[in-house]
Design an enzyme around this catalytic site. Structure first.
Site, PDB file in Angstrom:
ATOM      1  N   CYS A   5     -65.367 -14.079 -40.940  1.00 35.36           N
ATOM      2  CA  CYS A   5     -64.828 -14.755 -42.157  1.00 35.36           C
ATOM      3  C   CYS A   5     -63.593 -15.210 -41.565  1.00 35.36           C
ATOM      4  O   CYS A   5     -62.808 -16.220 -41.928  1.00 35.36           O
ATOM      5  CB  CYS A   5     -64.506 -14.318 -43.176  1.00 35.36           C
ATOM      6  N   SER A  29     -56.290  -7.663 -39.918  1.00 37.32           N
ATOM      7  CA  SER A  29     -56.910  -8.455 -40.845  1.00 37.32           C
ATOM      8  C   SER A  29     -56.212  -9.225 -41.721  1.00 37.32           C
ATOM      9  O   SER A  29     -54.252  -8.672 -42.020  1.00 37.32           O
ATOM     10  CB  SER A  29     -58.148  -7.317 -41.256  1.00 37.32           C
TER      11      SER A  29
END
Length: 534
Positions: free
Chosen positions: A134, A193
């Protein structure tokens, strides 16, 4: 052996590396040593080398009878022997591209093997892997030619996604060799991230290796790179505890929902979760951790929902089929979407038709953590809805980031150590063809001289005598080879070791006319031709 099995190999941080990155259509250097030139300077969010500057003219076919291999060799010899194969990371991630661009390039996990095959069918790509989540869609390749490889992969990405090359270049990451390796290690460690230290990305990196098993093109260098990245991710998490107290994308979504609910509680809110896959399951678990005791889960089948029920026995988890999604949404205050649907589940029209939520004039909250998105972006224009996607989670992430920055600095020391280990392993592969050819060269001489000796001695010698002479010849060869073999290996204890090993390799090639570079080039061409004919 895999890189993890070579803990003693290190490269020196001070080893001189000359820049070798070339503009897309520049002529490669004619210097004989260019193939062994050092890795190039990275381009973290660079201009794209594949911007349309005209297309290269392919070599004209030769109207004679040479084999296809000879034709390819004649056109490829210069560029394959004068450039060293490069590891390249190319793609988009949450730091460089908005979700509306990322979702167009998202590749379902089931298609990863097919993507590897398609990429390796390109003229200059030897090996490949894809990491699509994602937050990112990144492609890692081993390219026979650095700039041609970038051009081919970028054009493939544009053709596959429908995003023009010039648009991709605005958001693209483009890293080479050591910098590409370091980037993947940081990704696996959770340092790249949205949520620093999040753990789900390591599982996704593991899935890349699982998906690549047995696929032609997921070969020695790329598989070694990803396996080493998994080791790095494990080390960082175990030695720094960077994941302790950290949040994942799923928990950040639940935190965001809590922040936007006026009563700041899930106890009395109507909660709907669309999707019971990996992300959906995590959302449900984090909702329970935040006090939610009842929720409705919409999924294609009930099997996964039943499995979640068995884990969360004190929570009421109500299953509804996908056909009842809008009916369930009408009764919900906050809706989390986490499916793999390629088209929006909620459109502006059907959200507009939903009745007002039960508690006052508050707007219904949609938190969409999917790429591609499950909720049409225009829903945010409605007066009866609030919409947030994965790019909106920064609000939660910033509040949780400071206490993990020190652990991230500790993680960088581990990454540097593992990076040097992997670099030494990759560089040691350069000497493997020379070692094999030199051993074969010496073995031919030994066998020939042994046969001459035995033929002169006639048939009167015993079996034991023959074995003794054979052992003598092998002992002499092994002792003579010991020195050269030691100098073709790097044990990481000498700052000049790698430089000297590569020079020793070149010296052996010259002295014994081994033609290692030519044989390696021929093997690469055969592999490319073999794949193109399948």
């Amino acid at each position: 052996p895999p890189p993890a099995a070579l803990p003693s190999l290190r490269t020196s941080a001070s080893f001189p590396r000359s820049p070798s990155q070339l503009p897309l259509f520049s002529k490669p250097s004619s210097i004989a040593g260019a193939r062994l030139s050092a890795r190039s300077t990275p381009s973290i969010n660079p201009r794209c080398d594949a911007v349309s500057q005209g297309n290269e003219t392919p070599p004209k076919p030769i109207s004679s009878t040479p084999s296809p291999l000879e034709l390819l060799k004649s056109s490829a010899a210069n560029r394959y022997t004068k450039e060293k194969s490069s590891i390249i990371a190319i793609g988009l991630n949450i730091h460089t591209a908005p979700v509306e661009i990322r979702e167009k390039l998202a590749i379902p996990e089931a298609q990863w093997p097919q993507v590897i095959t398609e990429l390796c069918a390109l003229n200059h790509i030897e090996e490949a892997a894809v990491l699509s989540t994602c937050n990112r869609m990144e492609i890692y390749v081993v390219a026979l030619s650095q700039h041609r490889g970038v051009k081919e992969v970028t054009e493939w990405m544009s053709k596959t996604s429908g995003v023009p090359v010039h648009e991709l270049c605005k958001h693209q990451i483009l890293l080479y060799n050591k910098d590409a390796t370091k980037h993947l290690f940081e990704v696996a460690a959770g340092l790249d991230s949205l949520v620093l230290g999040e753990g789900q990305i390591l599982a996704q990196v593991k899935q890349v290796v699982k998906a690549g098993q047995g696929v032609a093109g997921f070969d020695r260098k790329i598989s070694g790179l990803f396996k080493q990245a998994i080791s790095v991710g494990k080390r960082v998490r175990s030695e720094t505890n960077i994941s302790s107290g950290s949040v994942s994308v799923s928990s950040a979504a639940v935190e965001l929902g809590l922040m936007k609910l006026s009563e700041s509680s899930y106890v009395d809110a109507g909660v709907l979760v669309i999707g019971a896959g990996k992300m959906g399951k995590l959302v449900i678990k984090h909702l329970v951790a935040k006090g939610c005791k009842k929720m409705v889960v919409v999924n294609r089948t009930e099997e996964k929902v039943n499995a979640i029920r068995n884990e969360l026995r004190d929570v009421e988890v109500v299953y509804r089929p996908l056909s009842e999604m809008l009916e369930c949404a009408a009764a919900a205050d906050v809706i989390f979407t986490s499916t793999a649907s390629k088209s929006p589940l909620f459109t502006k029209e059907n959200v507009h038709m939903l009745p007002p939520i039960s508690q006052g004039e508050r707007r219904r909250l949609f938190i969409d953590i999917c790429v591609p998105r499950n909720v049409e972006p225009s829903v945010s224009d409605l007066d009866n809805a609030l919409l947030y996607n994965v790019d909106d989670l920064q609000e939660v992430v910033v509040a949780n980031k400071e206490d993990r920055l020190q652990k991230a600095r500790e993680a960088q020391a581990i990454i540097l150590e593992e990076l040097n280990k992997f670099e030494a392993w990759i560089d040691s592969l350069e000497t493997v063809p020379t070692i094999k050819k030199f051993r074969a060269y010496v073995e031919r001489i030994r066998a020939s001289e042994l046969d001459k000796c035995l033929s002169k001695m006639g048939n009167d010698i015993s079996k034991e005598q023959k074995e003794a002479i054979y052992a003598l010849s092998m002992g002499i060869v092994n002792k003579l080879l010991h020195g050269p073999m030691q100098h073709l290996r790097c044990d990481g204890n000498d700052n000049r070791c790698l430089n000297e090993v590569l020079e020793n390799m070149r010296a052996l090639n010259r002295m014994y006319d081994l033609e290692t570079e030519i044989s390696v080039m021929e093997e690469k061409i055969r592999v490319k031709m073999g794949r193109s004919q399948k």
